[in-house]
Enzyme design. Structure first.
Site, PDB file in Angstrom:
ATOM      1  N   GLU A 218      33.189  28.828  35.981  1.00 13.55           N
ATOM      2  CA  GLU A 218      32.210  29.851  35.612  1.00 13.55           C
ATOM      3  C   GLU A 218      31.731  29.664  34.180  1.00 13.55           C
ATOM      4  O   GLU A 218      30.544  29.740  33.898  1.00 13.55           O
ATOM      5  CB  GLU A 218      32.796  31.249  35.805  1.00 13.55           C
ATOM      6  CG  GLU A 218      32.411  31.793  37.166  1.00 13.55           C
ATOM      7  CD  GLU A 218      33.265  32.949  37.630  1.00 13.55           C
ATOM      8  OE1 GLU A 218      34.014  33.537  36.810  1.00 13.55           O
ATOM      9  OE2 GLU A 218      33.185  33.265  38.836  1.00 13.55           O
TER      10      GLU A 218
ATOM     11  N   SER B 142      39.923  25.726  37.117  1.00 16.57           N
ATOM     12  CA  SER B 142      40.062  27.084  37.644  1.00 16.57           C
ATOM     13  C   SER B 142      38.680  27.693  37.838  1.00 16.57           C
ATOM     14  O   SER B 142      37.675  27.165  37.358  1.00 16.57           O
ATOM     15  CB  SER B 142      40.859  27.943  36.665  1.00 16.57           C
ATOM     16  OG  SER B 142      40.064  28.185  35.516  1.00 16.57           O
ATOM     17  N   LYS B 143      38.686  28.840  38.509  1.00 14.48           N
ATOM     18  CA  LYS B 143      37.431  29.559  38.721  1.00 14.48           C
ATOM     19  C   LYS B 143      36.818  29.913  37.367  1.00 14.48           C
ATOM     20  O   LYS B 143      35.609  29.785  37.165  1.00 14.48           O
ATOM     21  CB  LYS B 143      37.754  30.820  39.533  1.00 14.48           C
ATOM     22  CG  LYS B 143      36.589  31.739  39.755  1.00 14.48           C
ATOM     23  CD  LYS B 143      36.913  32.732  40.857  1.00 14.48           C
ATOM     24  CE  LYS B 143      35.805  33.734  41.035  1.00 14.48           C
ATOM     25  NZ  LYS B 143      35.963  34.952  40.250  1.00 14.48           N
ATOM     26  N   ARG B 144      37.690  30.344  36.457  1.00 19.37           N
ATOM     27  CA  ARG B 144      37.198  30.725  35.120  1.00 19.37           C
ATOM     28  C   ARG B 144      36.527  29.563  34.406  1.00 19.37           C
ATOM     29  O   ARG B 144      35.459  29.693  33.812  1.00 19.37           O
ATOM     30  CB  ARG B 144      38.374  31.232  34.270  1.00 19.37           C
ATOM     31  CG  ARG B 144      38.466  32.722  34.187  1.00 19.37           C
ATOM     32  CD  ARG B 144      38.414  33.263  32.770  1.00 19.37           C
ATOM     33  NE  ARG B 144      39.298  32.602  31.829  1.00 19.37           N
ATOM     34  CZ  ARG B 144      40.534  32.990  31.563  1.00 19.37           C
ATOM     35  NH1 ARG B 144      41.058  34.013  32.197  1.00 19.37           N
ATOM     36  NH2 ARG B 144      41.255  32.376  30.666  1.00 19.37           N
TER      37      ARG B 144
END
Ligand code: GLU
Length: 516
Positions: free
Chosen positions: A280, A275-277
């Site tokens: 990041e 995921s983006k999370r």
């Protein structure tokens, strides 16, 4: 293989996940390999999720990696328009829904959101296995299957809001063969009566997607595994329309990497979709280009060829040890059969490795362009160097660079004289004896009419030997005097690039600044 017609059908709901680029790439490769066509269709029927600028972003991202469509909203084509919102305006979807209503395979439903909520609660309270609007619950609801036909007519004429739902037939086994997963078989009783046309007159994804795939003569649907659960519903829709369905290939998920310590030892195994999370928190981009404050691969210094190479091998394997592929090689060797069934872990170090390889393969002239761009953006003066010298800097720095910016960030000392000197080297190696070597070298260089980096380095060897010092003692001292830092490329190359005058100035500065 016969020429295929394939498509990438993104919804403009935000930045394009890097996995979407892989999906587009696999479609593109197959189209090019078979002499077929690759289409881009924008699936923008969900107005609530529509994000301004997302379509342009997606198109730019694909252009950046070199994926060009044969037919698209920008390019047009024989099935234009290629935006579903525009196709809706042309009445394309309504016409087909009418067909389904007439054949008894779809129906009007007038239930309000409160009524739908009540149904769900009632079924939950009764501990029903399935709480959706389906072949059982539909008979308790307000729709054209339960209401008298004159009332249905009256409601429609009065302009009451309605949706159109698919009437999933009972006791049907829906089967199709996925090119990656093999046979998929589902009982129709497990499917809901999904909405086909929403109350705002927009088709849902499912309806528009299959009508367009059919009309656009798509032969192969290659998409992410998250769409696998929808596929039986799509196959059913094709059957009810009396159309042949395209081949399906659902790509394995891109999984988050394991957590590793700096030595590369796994400290936590991870599972699940990247995921983006996750990206990041692990410090790497999820988007091809910067999107709403999230740095993209392009802006982080990744080269498009490296990203393509990395993504193509994320889930597909060539069956050989070859790792570096040109796009032409991918086109000729790609095959759906060699796409793995299980998810692929996203290893950013591998992406970095590809970037390094592609960066090194560039000519010094190309690299000098990156170098100048980086220096310009950081307002670092490089006017003291000729074009040829800048290329030499690239030549010595490229072995140490992963990203174009490393060419100068790791070599700032070429452009800026050191004002500070690595304390470790100074405290351990700068002493009366080594300082004496620097002084002697300075004198020798001053008298040199034909200064040359290699000769200058030889002079260092000579001096070390003459004074009975180890090279490991004097080399770092000369390096720190010239660059301020303890490591870097070959000293001969550094001195050659700096030239006699600059070398002398720096030695002088170091001798004046560093006190024993
Ligand atoms: N619009 C869908 C998406 O955003 C397309 C899925 C498909 O390829 O069928 O991913």
């Amino acid at each position: 293989m016969k020429p295929v017609r394939v498509r990438f059908a993104p919804s403009p709901t935000g930045g394009l996940h890097i996995g979407g680029v892989r999906t587009a790439l696999y479609n593109y490769l197959l189209a090019k390999q078979t002499g077929g066509q690759f289409l881009i269709r924008i699936e923008d029927t969900d107005q609530e999720r529509y994000v301004e600028g997302a379509e342009d972003y997606i198109m730019e991202a694909l252009r950046w990696v070199g994926i060009e469509a044969d037919e698209s909203p920008e390019k047009g084509g024989k099935h234009a328009p290629y935006r579903q919102s525009e196709r809706k305006e042309k009445g394309i979807y309504k016409e087909y829904v009418k067909q389904l209503i007439e054949s008894g395979n779809a129906y009007y439903a007038f239930d309000t959101s409160t009524e739908l909520e009540e149904m769900r609660k009632k079924l939950e309270a009764a501990k029903a296995k399935n709480t959706s609007y389906n072949m059982i619950s539909r008979m308790q609801m307000k729709n054209s299957l339960t209401l008298p036909s004159d009332e249905v007519q009256r409601r429609l004429e009065a302009g009451e809001p309605y949706v159109i739902r698919l009437k999933v037939p009972a006791k049907q086994n829906i089967r199709f063969k996925d090119l990656i997963r093999g046979w998929v078989s589902v009982e129709s009783s497990t499917l809901d009566d999904k909405v086909l046309l929403k109350s705002d007159g927009m088709p849902t994804y499912h309806l528009a997607n299959i009508i367009d795939d059919h009309l656009m003569e798509i032969t192969h649907v290659i998409r992410g595994e998250e769409w696998l659960p929808s596929a039986p519903f799509h196959v059913l829709l094709y059957q009810l329309f009396g159309w042949e369905h395209p081949e399906f290939a659902h790509l394995p998920l891109i999984l988050k990497p394991d957590l590793k310590d700096p030595k590369g030892k796994v400290i936590q195994e991870n599972h699940g979709k990247l995921s983006k999370r996750d990206a990041e928190s692990m410090g790497f981009p999820i988007f091809p280009l910067t999107w709403q404050g999230s740095t993209g691969y392009r802006e982080a210094g990744y080269l498009p060829e490296a990203i393509i190479n990395f993504l193509a091998l994320l889930g597909w394997n060539p069956g050989t040890n070859q790792e570096i592929f040109s796009i032409e090689e991918f086109i000729s060797t790609f095959s759906v059969e060699r796409i793995g069934k299980s998810g692929s872990k996203f290893e950013i170090d591998k992406a970095k490795w590809f970037n390094q390889q592609y960066l090194r393969a560039k000519t010094n002239q190309e690299l000098a362009e990156y170098l100048k761009k980086g220096l310009d953006s950081a307002s670092v003066d490089y006017s003291m160097f000729s074009e040829a010298q800048l290329e030499q800097i690239c030549e010595v720095m490229k072995e140490r660079a992963t990203f174009p910016d490393d060419l100068w960030k790791e070599a700032r000392y070429f452009f800026e004289r050191p004002t500070k000197y690595d304390e470790g080297v100074v405290s351990q190696k700068w002493n009366a004896q080594t300082e004496e070597v620097i002084k002697t070298l300075k004198e020798q260089f001053t008298n040199e009419t034909d200064f040359d980096g290699t000769k200058a380095k030889e002079a260092l060897h000579h001096e070390a030997e003459a004074k009975g010092l180890k090279l490991g003692q004097v080399m770092p001292v000369l390096r720190v005097a010239l660059t301020g830092v303890g490591a870097g490329p070959d000293l001969a190359a550094i001195m050659q690039i700096l030239g006699k005058t600059e070398v002398l100035t720096r030695l002088e500065n170091a001798l004046n600044t560093i006190k024993i």
